[in-house]
Enzyme design. Structure first.
Site, PDB file in Angstrom:
ATOM      1  CG  ASN A   1      -1.875  -1.178   1.203  1.00 48.91           C
ATOM      2  OD1 ASN A   1      -2.486  -1.459   0.178  1.00 48.91           O
ATOM      3  ND2 ASN A   1      -2.010  -1.874   2.323  1.00 48.91           N
TER       4      ASN A   1
ATOM      5  CD  GLN B   1       2.488   3.741   3.284  1.00 47.14           C
ATOM      6  OE1 GLN B   1       2.304   4.359   2.246  1.00 47.14           O
ATOM      7  NE2 GLN B   1       3.673   3.617   3.844  1.00 47.14           N
TER       8      GLN B   1
ATOM      9  CG  HIS C   1       4.418  -1.635   5.558  1.00 52.13           C
ATOM     10  ND1 HIS C   1       4.194  -0.276   5.647  1.00 52.13           N
ATOM     11  CD2 HIS C   1       3.198  -2.212   5.649  1.00 52.13           C
ATOM     12  CE1 HIS C   1       2.914  -0.039   5.797  1.00 52.13           C
ATOM     13  NE2 HIS C   1       2.276  -1.199   5.795  1.00 52.13           N
TER      14      HIS C   1
ATOM     15  CG  HIS D   1       1.467  -6.175   3.449  1.00 56.34           C
ATOM     16  ND1 HIS D   1       0.957  -6.328   4.723  1.00 56.34           N
ATOM     17  CD2 HIS D   1       1.364  -4.854   3.163  1.00 56.34           C
ATOM     18  CE1 HIS D   1       0.554  -5.151   5.174  1.00 56.34           C
ATOM     19  NE2 HIS D   1       0.793  -4.230   4.246  1.00 56.34           N
TER      20      HIS D   1
END
Ligand SMILES: [Zn+2]
Length: 138
Positions: free
Chosen positions: A85, A92, A98, A100
């Protein structure tokens, strides 16, 4: 330092860390969507993919590539969905890049990346392609 991911990277709060690289760290999501749901983050507090420098991006995605298979095998999954995101408008919730890695099984009730989007286009591929090529050069 208020960013939860920076605090995990620094060891200030506990995290189930599974790998540490010079510029990236991977740990389990504390609210996993599936067993093995992993987050891979740059050590530096950077908000979006486009804000990463080349070395940080290389290190981040090298670690994603290296972990995808072990994460999958460790929980006996058939595959993984890997996603980001990228920016607040996308959902996000932590403003620190980050990636996933979510293990997947047949008939696990989740869809493909395509299922999160209603089809919503209004321009031709050629028009959009030209616009993006122009933006890359700008
Ligand atoms: Zn951070």
């Amino acid at each position: 330092m208020s960013c939860v991911f920076c605090r995990i990277v620094a060891g200030e709060i506990p995290g189930e860390v599974i790998a540490r690289e010079p510029d990236s760290v991977a740990f389990l999501d504390v609210q996993p969507l599936a067993d093995g749901h992993t987050l891979v983050v740059p050590r530096a507090h950077v908000g979006t993919i486009e804000a990463l420098d080349d070395a940080a991006a290389d290190d981040l995605f090298r670690l994603v590539r290296r972990l995808a298979d072990p994460v999958r095998r460790a929980v006996g999954a058939a595959g993984t969905t890997i996603g980001v995101n990228n920016g607040e408008a996308t959902g996000q919730t932590v403003p620190h890049v980050h990636v996933h890695i979510v293990p997947r099984w047949p008939n696990d009730g989740a869809g493909s990346v395509h299922t999160i989007f209603p089809r919503n286009t209004s321009r031709t591929l050629a028009d959009v392609g030209a616009a993006i090529r122009k933006a890359i050069d700008a």
